[in-house]
Design a protein around this motif. Structure first.
Motif, PDB file in Angstrom:
ATOM      1  N   ILE A 103       0.900  -1.475   0.032  1.00  0.00           N
ATOM      2  CA  ILE A 103      -0.322   0.273  -0.046  1.00  0.00           C
ATOM      3  C   ILE A 103       0.703   1.057   0.050  1.00  0.00           C
ATOM      4  CG2 ILE A 103      -1.734   1.248   1.481  1.00  0.00           C
ATOM      5  CD1 ILE A 103      -2.690  -0.640   2.203  1.00  0.00           C
ATOM      6  N   LEU A 104       1.817   0.993   1.169  1.00  0.00           N
ATOM      7  CA  LEU A 104       2.828   2.974   0.820  1.00  0.00           C
ATOM      8  C   LEU A 104       3.384   2.332  -0.112  1.00  0.00           C
ATOM      9  CD1 LEU A 104       3.307   2.497   4.302  1.00  0.00           C
ATOM     10  CD2 LEU A 104       1.649   3.227   3.120  1.00  0.00           C
ATOM     11  N   ALA A 105       3.942   1.272  -0.756  1.00  0.00           N
ATOM     12  CA  ALA A 105       4.956   1.846  -2.470  1.00  0.00           C
ATOM     13  C   ALA A 105       3.713   2.440  -2.878  1.00  0.00           C
ATOM     14  CB  ALA A 105       5.566   0.211  -2.958  1.00  0.00           C
ATOM     15  N   GLY A 106       2.911   2.707  -3.033  1.00  0.00           N
ATOM     16  CA  GLY A 106       1.947   3.136  -4.172  1.00  0.00           C
ATOM     17  C   GLY A 106       1.417   4.800  -3.969  1.00  0.00           C
ATOM     18  N   ARG A 107       1.837   4.509  -1.903  1.00  0.00           N
ATOM     19  CA  ARG A 107       1.146   5.821  -1.729  1.00  0.00           C
ATOM     20  C   ARG A 107       1.952   6.376  -1.971  1.00  0.00           C
ATOM     21  NH1 ARG A 107       0.758   8.807   2.382  1.00  0.00           N
ATOM     22  NH2 ARG A 107      -1.686  10.388   2.706  1.00  0.00           N
ATOM     23  N   VAL A 108       3.099   6.454  -0.823  1.00  0.00           N
ATOM     24  CA  VAL A 108       3.866   7.361  -0.385  1.00  0.00           C
ATOM     25  C   VAL A 108       5.102   7.540  -1.562  1.00  0.00           C
ATOM     26  CG1 VAL A 108       5.897   7.442   1.391  1.00  0.00           C
ATOM     27  CG2 VAL A 108       3.410   6.373   2.420  1.00  0.00           C
ATOM     28  N   GLY A 109       5.363   5.530  -1.676  1.00  0.00           N
ATOM     29  CA  GLY A 109       6.604   5.977  -3.014  1.00  0.00           C
ATOM     30  C   GLY A 109       6.049   6.888  -4.119  1.00  0.00           C
ATOM     31  N   ALA A 110       4.472   6.580  -4.610  1.00  0.00           N
ATOM     32  CA  ALA A 110       4.465   7.658  -5.786  1.00  0.00           C
ATOM     33  C   ALA A 110       5.081   8.849  -5.618  1.00  0.00           C
ATOM     34  CB  ALA A 110       3.276   7.022  -5.652  1.00  0.00           C
ATOM     35  N   ARG A 111       3.548   8.905  -4.733  1.00  0.00           N
ATOM     36  CA  ARG A 111       3.914  10.327  -3.919  1.00  0.00           C
ATOM     37  C   ARG A 111       5.801  11.189  -3.847  1.00  0.00           C
ATOM     38  NH1 ARG A 111       0.609  13.646   0.703  1.00  0.00           N
ATOM     39  NH2 ARG A 111       1.489  15.228   0.444  1.00  0.00           N
ATOM     40  N   ILE A 112       6.078  10.595  -3.522  1.00  0.00           N
ATOM     41  CA  ILE A 112       7.755  10.769  -2.895  1.00  0.00           C
ATOM     42  C   ILE A 112       8.563  10.920  -4.149  1.00  0.00           C
ATOM     43  CG2 ILE A 112      10.049  10.121  -2.573  1.00  0.00           C
ATOM     44  CD1 ILE A 112       8.630   8.838  -0.011  1.00  0.00           C
ATOM     45  N   ALA A 113       8.411   9.809  -4.739  1.00  0.00           N
ATOM     46  CA  ALA A 113       8.686  10.254  -6.795  1.00  0.00           C
ATOM     47  C   ALA A 113       8.255  11.408  -7.284  1.00  0.00           C
ATOM     48  CB  ALA A 113       8.478   8.669  -7.308  1.00  0.00           C
TER      49      ALA A 113
END
Lengths: 253, 252
Positions: A103-113
């Motif tokens: 979930i965080l790969a999608g939510r946080v990872g995408a946001r950071i990138a």
């Protein structure tokens, strides 16, 4: 031949650049007061803001695992407490960390990138550097630190809510009583289980945030480049979650 | 003084700069001109170490910035203020906080001192009333002026301007040109302006460096520019006059 060379060299180049990014970030940080505020902000974005979606996913994971375990195992020859004995360790050892990680790969990872990628293509990162600030330390270190600090918190939240969801599903579908569910969980409780889950969440936190920062920081080519970095950050983070999950299981269990 | 010595730079095998040398004198306003894609901005980014040359070196006050540590490079960079082409304001902050950012980061000023300094900088660019607005709420000209206020917030010795008037209407361009000229006089800074806007060049620059086809083609002062018989330079200036519909006297 050139294409083959490119295929062989490209991963090594990326790995080297990733290592240099991290070393440059952590070795020339400067005064902590410059990063403190950013760290607090990132802890909020990575951790606190993610609690609702992590809790929702964990609750459903716990409930579905319970219902499916009951479907597969309950028979006159198997005591109902087995459901608790299967569901709770599954959540502690695997689901709590991995579901949270995905979930965080999608939510946080995408946001950071996306954030860092946009800053790159609009020259905001160049502006930080031109001022004499270590942009890697200022932008990347707080995000990675926030991931390392907050992922274990989210993991604990996911496990607690997941167990609650599993218990609620068990009681609602009348496959096992609350007492039996808890008794099964306690009888098969592995002392190392929560520690293993915490180590995994710590590693996943680092993997997701560092990969996403890398993808975002080195974005090239305008809006299309930001889109590409964002997608790659989520996908590559998921792949490395699976890889590190396997490596940790092989090494630590 | 900034001294660029024989630098070459390529991206993905394509040469952008070849053997370029240039000296930027203390206190002068130097305009680097050339067609789009001629390597002007790349040259400017070398001056502050944002890009490293494949060959050659860049000296800032005698220090070869390619041979010093990252920590030392950051110290050198603090003598610079940079106005990027799109402003490069931090979109997560208000205009006030953008200008306050370098002051809060690099000085021990109290919040009252920060406030006074930010308001002074915004006043310099005639924008004292936009402090609370986010970059997305500002016009292109306002963004550049706020970025200019941020660039001068730490009273730099050198200010680099990357296409300061591109994308702006003639009136706003004139305002920006006047600001650049005014800041150079008031703050006694060395200014390097990357532009292809000849009206801007003629109104603010002491000297001009013309890059053509990746090489430094011509360097001289404004009088020499007016007198120059160089056909390539004249063609570039003429084309620019045609585009802006405002011929410079020397070429009419």
């Amino acid at each position: 031949m050139a294409a083959l060379e490119q295929r062989l060299i490209r991963p090594l180049y990326s790995l080297g650049r990733y290592a240099l990014l991290l070393s440059k970030g952590f070795t020339s940080l400067g005064h902590f007061s410059v990063y403190r505020k950013n760290l607090i902000v990132q802890c909020g974005r990575v951790g606190i803001d993610s609690i609702p979606i992590v809790a929702l996913a964990a609750a459903f994971s716990g409930a579905v695992t319970t219902v499916q375990t009951a479907y597969q195992l309950v028979s006159p020859f198997i005591p109902p407490s087995v459901i608790g004995a299967v569901v709770v360790p599954s959540l502690i050892l695997e689901l709590g960390a991995v579901v949270t990680g995905f979930i965080l790969a999608g939510r946080v990872g995408a946001r950071i990138a996306a954030e860092l990628g946009t800053m790159r293509v609009t020259e905001q990162i160049d502006a930080l550097e031109a001022m004499g600030l270590n942009s890697i330390g200022y932008l990347i270190v707080p995000r990675i630190m926030a991931g390392i600090i907050m992922f274990p918190v989210l993991y604990v939240t996911a496990v607690l809510v997941g167990v609650g969801g599993g218990l609620a599903a068990a009681v609602a579908t009348d496959v096992v009583s609350t007492g039996e569910f808890i008794r099964g969980a306690r009888e098969n409780y592995l002392v190392f289980g929560p520690m293993f889950g915490l180590i995994k969440s710590f590693v996943f936190g680092f993997v997701i945030t560092s990969i996403s920062c890398y993808m975002g920081y080195y974005t090239e080519g305008g809006a299309e480049g930001v889109g590409r970095s964002t997608t790659q950050a989520a996908v590559i983070s998921c792949v490395y979650i699976l890889l590190s999950d396997l490596v940790l299981a092989l090494v630590l269990l | 003084m900034i001294c660029v010595e024989n630098i070459s730079k390529s991206f993905n095998g394509r040469a952008v700069l070849r053997d370029v040398s240039l000296e930027m004198q203390e206190g002068e306003t130097l305009a680097i001109i050339g067609r789009s894609g001629s390597g002007k901005s790349v040259l400017m980014k070398h001056a502050i170490g944002l890009l490293q040359p494949d060959k050659g070196r860049v000296l800032v006050d005698g220090i070869d910035i390619g041979r010093i540590s990252y920590r030392e490079l950051r110290t050198v960079r603090r003598q610079f203020g940079v106005l990027f082409q799109g402003g490069a304001l931090f979109d997560s902050m208000s205009a006030f906080d953008n200008v306050a950012f370098p002051i809060r980061t690099f000085t021990d000023s109290t919040e009252q001192q920060v406030r006074d300094r930010v308001l002074r900088c915004l006043d310099l660019v005639n924008l004292s009333d936009v402090g609370t607005k986010r970059p997305s709420e500002l016009s292109g000209g306002m963004i550049k002026r706020v970025a200019l206020a941020r660039a001068v917030a730490l009273e730099p010795r050198y200010i680099l301007y990357d296409e300061p008037t591109s994308g702006l209407d003639p009136h706003t361009s004139t305002t920006i040109n006047n600001l650049i000229k005014g800041l150079a006089d008031q703050l006694d800074v060395t200014s390097i302006v990357v532009t292809h806007d000849m009206r801007s060049v003629l109104s603010i620059a002491h000297r001009v460096a013309f890059i053509h086809r990746t090489r430094m083609h011509w360097v001289g002062d404004i009088d020499a520019l007016h007198r120059s018989e160089d056909r390539t330079l004249r063609a570039f200036v003429k084309a620019n006059e045609y585009a802006i519909g405002h011929p410079a006297q020397a070429y009419s």
